[in-house]
Motif scaffolding. Structure first.
Motif, mmCIF file in Angstrom:
data_model
loop_
_atom_site.group_PDB
_atom_site.id
_atom_site.type_symbol
_atom_site.label_atom_id
_atom_site.label_comp_id
_atom_site.label_asym_id
_atom_site.label_seq_id
_atom_site.Cartn_x
_atom_site.Cartn_y
_atom_site.Cartn_z
ATOM 1 N N GLU A 1 0.833 -1.202 0.000
ATOM 2 C CA GLU A 1 0.000 0.000 0.000
ATOM 3 C C GLU A 1 0.866 1.250 0.000
ATOM 4 O O GLU A 1 2.037 1.200 0.368
ATOM 5 N N PRO A 2 0.319 2.372 -0.431
ATOM 6 C CA PRO A 2 1.071 3.633 -0.353
ATOM 7 C C PRO A 2 1.498 3.930 1.081
ATOM 8 O O PRO A 2 0.759 3.687 2.037
ATOM 9 N N VAL A 3 2.709 4.454 1.218
ATOM 10 C CA VAL A 3 3.317 4.658 2.536
ATOM 11 C C VAL A 3 3.142 6.115 2.946
ATOM 12 O O VAL A 3 3.529 7.035 2.206
ATOM 13 N N PHE A 4 2.541 6.334 4.143
ATOM 14 C CA PHE A 4 2.344 7.677 4.699
ATOM 15 C C PHE A 4 2.970 7.723 6.082
ATOM 16 O O PHE A 4 2.993 6.720 6.808
ATOM 17 N N ILE A 5 3.479 8.893 6.463
ATOM 18 C CA ILE A 5 4.093 9.076 7.772
ATOM 19 C C ILE A 5 3.015 9.003 8.855
ATOM 20 O O ILE A 5 1.963 9.641 8.750
ATOM 21 N N GLY A 6 3.294 8.234 9.904
ATOM 22 C CA GLY A 6 2.358 8.077 11.008
ATOM 23 C C GLY A 6 1.246 7.083 10.744
ATOM 24 O O GLY A 6 0.294 7.028 11.538
ATOM 25 N N LYS A 7 1.345 6.301 9.672
ATOM 26 C CA LYS A 7 0.297 5.350 9.335
ATOM 27 C C LYS A 7 0.932 4.043 8.903
ATOM 28 O O LYS A 7 1.917 4.027 8.171
ATOM 29 N N ARG A 8 0.326 2.943 9.375
ATOM 30 C CA ARG A 8 0.804 1.619 8.971
ATOM 31 C C ARG A 8 0.256 1.254 7.597
ATOM 32 O O ARG A 8 -0.903 1.500 7.306
ATOM 33 N N SER A 9 1.118 0.665 6.784
ATOM 34 C CA SER A 9 0.740 0.223 5.446
ATOM 35 C C SER A 9 0.926 -1.277 5.340
ATOM 36 O O SER A 9 1.879 -1.847 5.894
ATOM 37 N N GLU A 10 0.007 -1.902 4.637
ATOM 38 C CA GLU A 10 0.062 -3.356 4.486
ATOM 39 C C GLU A 10 1.050 -3.741 3.394
ATOM 40 O O GLU A 10 1.048 -3.184 2.303
#
Length: 474
Positions: A305-314
């Motif tokens: 998944e797209p990677v965002f700061i402060g968020k977990r990505s699968e």
């Protein structure tokens, strides 16, 4: 929504020397049980051969021919192999002028750019195997004299080293005096009988080069006539023929094709071969081929998944067992230590780098790991490789008690695992995470001490580049 990962290899393995390489660029030594890259093996040339006519040459003959084939040529314009074309010509009969005779002549032509030897004003040849005129370098004699001069110097230096070793091995005067109690007169007599060194100085017959400030003037055509780029050679065309370096296209001549080599790779630690090709130039098989993807589990990206700061990505990866034996593996985190370099008061504080803790035999590798990855804690089993399993739709096989939250699917010797990645707060650019994989390996190499296959546990360090980091999900 998940998307596929393409482009540069996203999964890289850590070599025993500390360098990162994809699994297709590393080897596995079955004797010392280590992963080896191209810098950890010694390269040995087994065979010189021409890729066009497949003629093999010994090393001495290849050196005399300057590592070039004597029968095949490359196009001087585009560096593609030249083909020999035959044309029929009608010429008068040498015995009877009233009759004609059909005679074949041959010339070279490029099938890609249509360059031919006739453009270089090279006459057609009566035989197709050779006889093509060659350009001679105007500095050939000077180069030959320099090579001979430095060969003489190397021979002289080698003789001096051998003489030094020979005289150093002889006992000195004090050794004889202490051991045998020699008097001064007897010692002088014994030393006088020793052979005297011959100091021969190499007399150079090569005229040294002299610098000059005089430069030839450019012709008037350079300033007044327009430049025609189609008639001037490119830098690549000039460097393809370094001994002449033609400037005009009309001066291009066929270039003898460079020889290729078949090389064998040997482990620097245990000196066993990890790759050895067959001697026949036309064969693409190997006598020994210990590439890592035949022995080490192969890890590939499936989706991320797209990677965002402060968020977990699968993140979903697949792990494949390439061996003929059932194995198990378990994932562990890296052993990381923060390194903060010492800076002066005027310098800004640099971001800490992550150092991978490796054995003392390996080199410390610096990685800019800027994220974390959530790894499963259970141990997984992988079936042995079966080439017929992908054509079998019955799905008959052992069942495993897998967690559906972690294991996405199983197919033969492959398994897909679901993980979660998250970048650090100060992370920028590409997200880089890693883990260590502990897996079982069955070594089938027999020794005098151990004649049965050995089951050992090995560990491979993997670094993943998942993709670009975005600041926010909005």
């Amino acid at each position: 929504m998940a998307f596929l990962m393409y482009g540069d290899p996203k999964v890289k393995y850590l070599c025993s020397c500390g360098s990162l390489k994809p699994i297709s660029r590393i080897y596995f030594c079955r004797h010392c049980m280590k992963v080896k890259c191209g810098f950890c093996v010694s390269h040995e040339v087994d065979l010189h051969y021409c890729s066009n006519c497949l003629e093999n040459l010994p090393s001495t003959e290849a050196r005399l021919k300057k590592n070039r084939c004597g029968y095949c040529f490359d196009c001087p314009s585009c560096q593609i192999s030249l083909n020999t074309r035959a044309v029929s010509q009608t010429v008068p009969h040498p015995d009877d002028p009233t009759k004609t005779l059909t005679k074949k002549s041959y010339y070279l032509v490029c099938a890609f750019c249509r360059w031919s030897s006739r453009e270089a004003s090279i006459p057609d040849q009566s035989v197709a195997t050779g006889g093509w005129p060659e350009l001679k370098s105007p500095h050939a004699k000077r180069v030959a004299d320099l090579v001979e001069h430095y060969q003489d110097i190397s021979v002289q230096e080698k003789e001096e080293e051998e003489k030094k070793k020979k005289f150093q091995s002889r006992p000195a005067y004090f050794h004889y005096a202490e051991k045998y109690g020699l008097s001064a007169a007897v010692a002088r007599k014994r030393l006088s009988n020793l052979p005297q060194r011959e100091n021969k100085v190499h007399q150079s017959t090569v005229e040294p080069s002299k610098a000059t400030e005089e430069v030839d003037q450019l012709p008037d055509e350079v300033f007044f006539e327009p430049i025609r780029l189609s008639q001037i050679t490119t830098v690549k065309q000039r460097l393809a023929c370094p001994e002449v370096q033609p400037i005009d296209v009309s001066n291009l001549h066929p270039i003898h094709k460079s020889l290729l080599v078949k090389r064998s790779l040997r482990c620097r630690d245990c000196e066993h071969n990890v790759s050895k090709p067959e001697f026949n130039p036309s064969s693409t098989k190997f006598k020994i081929q210990l590439s890592a993807f035949y022995h080490v589990p192969d890890i590939k990206f499936l989706t991320c998944e797209p990677v965002f700061i402060g968020k977990r990505s699968e993140l979903i990866i697949t792990i494949c067992n390439p061996t003929q034996h059932q194995t198990s593996f378990k994932l562990h985190p890296f052993e990381l230590a923060l390194l903060s370099p010492k800076l002066s008061e005027d310098e800004e504080e640099a971001p800490p780098t992550l150092k991978l803790s490796l054995p003392d035999s390996a080199r410390d590798a610096q990685f800019q790991i800027n994220g974390t990855i959530k790894l499963p804690t259970t141990e997984f089993q992988l079936l042995p490789r079966d080439d017929t399993a992908e054509f079998d739709d019955s799905n008959k096989g052992p069942t495993f008690n897998d967690d559906p939250k972690v294991v996405v699917w199983r197919r033969g010797n492959k398994i897909a695992l679901r993980m979660a990645v998250m970048p650090n707060q100060e992370a920028e650019g590409l997200l880089c995470v890693g883990f260590a994989m502990e897996y079982g390996y069955v070594n089938t190499m027999t020794t005098l001490e151990k004649k049965e296959p050995q089951k050992v546990k090995l560990r491979a360090h993997i670094v993943l580049h998942t993709g670009q980091i975005f600041k926010s999900s909005q």
